[in-house]
Design a protein around this motif. Sequence first.
Motif, PDB file in Angstrom:
ATOM      1  N   ALA A  18       0.833  -1.209   0.000  1.00 17.71           N
ATOM      2  CA  ALA A  18       0.000   0.000   0.000  1.00 17.71           C
ATOM      3  C   ALA A  18       0.866   1.257   0.000  1.00 17.71           C
ATOM      4  O   ALA A  18       0.566   2.233  -0.689  1.00 17.71           O
ATOM      5  CB  ALA A  18      -0.916  -0.014   1.223  1.00 17.71           C
ATOM      6  N   THR A  19       1.965   1.217   0.763  1.00 17.46           N
ATOM      7  CA  THR A  19       2.850   2.384   0.803  1.00 17.46           C
ATOM      8  C   THR A  19       3.405   2.666  -0.593  1.00 17.46           C
ATOM      9  O   THR A  19       3.432   3.813  -1.052  1.00 17.46           O
ATOM     10  CB  THR A  19       4.005   2.150   1.809  1.00 17.46           C
ATOM     11  N   GLY A  20       3.799   1.601  -1.292  1.00 17.92           N
ATOM     12  CA  GLY A  20       4.316   1.763  -2.653  1.00 17.92           C
ATOM     13  C   GLY A  20       3.251   2.334  -3.578  1.00 17.92           C
ATOM     14  O   GLY A  20       3.523   3.220  -4.377  1.00 17.92           O
ATOM     15  N   ARG A  21       2.019   1.858  -3.418  1.00 20.29           N
ATOM     16  CA  ARG A  21       0.946   2.330  -4.304  1.00 20.29           C
ATOM     17  C   ARG A  21       0.657   3.813  -4.053  1.00 20.29           C
ATOM     18  O   ARG A  21       0.478   4.596  -4.994  1.00 20.29           O
ATOM     19  CB  ARG A  21      -0.316   1.498  -4.059  1.00 20.29           C
ATOM     20  N   LEU A  22       0.634   4.204  -2.780  1.00 15.55           N
ATOM     21  CA  LEU A  22       0.349   5.613  -2.464  1.00 15.55           C
ATOM     22  C   LEU A  22       1.497   6.508  -2.935  1.00 15.55           C
ATOM     23  O   LEU A  22       1.264   7.598  -3.470  1.00 15.55           O
ATOM     24  CB  LEU A  22       0.093   5.797  -0.966  1.00 15.55           C
ATOM     25  N   ALA A  23       2.719   6.045  -2.738  1.00 16.86           N
ATOM     26  CA  ALA A  23       3.868   6.851  -3.185  1.00 16.86           C
ATOM     27  C   ALA A  23       3.806   7.033  -4.703  1.00 16.86           C
ATOM     28  O   ALA A  23       4.017   8.141  -5.216  1.00 16.86           O
ATOM     29  CB  ALA A  23       5.172   6.178  -2.773  1.00 16.86           C
ATOM     30  N   ALA A  24       3.453   5.960  -5.414  1.00 13.51           N
ATOM     31  CA  ALA A  24       3.363   6.044  -6.881  1.00 13.51           C
ATOM     32  C   ALA A  24       2.248   6.985  -7.318  1.00 13.51           C
ATOM     33  O   ALA A  24       2.315   7.587  -8.382  1.00 13.51           O
ATOM     34  CB  ALA A  24       3.133   4.651  -7.463  1.00 13.51           C
ATOM     35  N   ALA A  25       1.229   7.135  -6.462  1.00 14.87           N
ATOM     36  CA  ALA A  25       0.118   8.038  -6.782  1.00 14.87           C
ATOM     37  C   ALA A  25       0.439   9.479  -6.378  1.00 14.87           C
ATOM     38  O   ALA A  25      -0.414  10.364  -6.507  1.00 14.87           O
ATOM     39  CB  ALA A  25      -1.154   7.561  -6.092  1.00 14.87           C
TER      40      ALA A  25
END
Length: 289
Positions: A18-25
Amino acid sequence: MTARDALSLTARDALVAATGRLAAAGIDAAGGDARALLAAAIEVPRDRLTLHLGDVLGDEAQARYASMIARRAAHEPVAKILGERTFWGRMFEVTPDVLDPRPETECLIAAALEGAAPDRLLDLGTGSGIIAVTLLAEWPGAQGVATDISAAALAVAGHNAARHGVAARLDLLCADWFAGLEGSFDLIVSNPPYIAAHEMPGLAPEVRLHDPQAALTDGADGLTACRAIVAGARAHLRPGGRILLEIGPAQGQQVCKLLTGAGFTGVRILRDFDGRDRVVGGDLHEKPR
Ligand SMILES: C[S@@+](CC[C@H](N)C(=O)[O-])C[C@H]1O[C@@H](n2cnc3c(N)ncnc32)[C@H](O)[C@@H]1O
């Protein structure tokens, strides 16, 4: 990920993904937001989350977390996803109908609490009710009136007043600033919509897309609400009363001028924790004309 992996997904695995997904967003505080949402999804207190990172997530918790992360990746604020946020040490309900309370508004609370406890206070444009409810909770002998032009916002303020045990001392009024208000007050407080129309396109999507438009801007120079509030304040303040207005960081001098022009004394600008002009205050010493 295989079906077998999904079945044994731990909270830690979910958090990393989730952290990776939010950072990518493009979410700045990706790690902190992912943790806050995970704690809510698995229903543990945020400060106990580390103890649960090895837990395997059930299907429902996985689905809850996935939905929360999708909303955050679309720039919905954490408080709007969780439906609550802490302000001045208390938890407040927050819905799409109200401004997501800002930590900067705690400067207005601090400034208010530096003065004497009022018998009766007025909060104009109360939104979720954070200002009126906090002040009444801090001043157990005070009564208050809180207005808003939005009936939906007032419903949220009502829930928050009940949640913090001040509902019996707070009248909620759906009104255009002072319209229909009776009686006088020792303290008027407001965090009005002060963003100028030309500043709106530059706001973060969390604000522009998720706070009600009427809570943000007057659609003009950002000072329409302040002018209306200052114009009506004298007639609703008792002698010796105070007014405190939250402002945009560039509006200090203009709002000081408005208050001085309306006969207020001791007009002052107070800064927030980042050193930006945030609140303008003034006192009323004579009887209203
Ligand atoms: C910046 S928000 C502040 C909300 C809350 N007091 C806070 O600090 O989080 C401004 C509020 O003023 C309300 N408002 C806008 N125009 C108004 C008007 N003409 N009369 C009364 N309230 C108004 C909005 O609905 C919104 O709830």
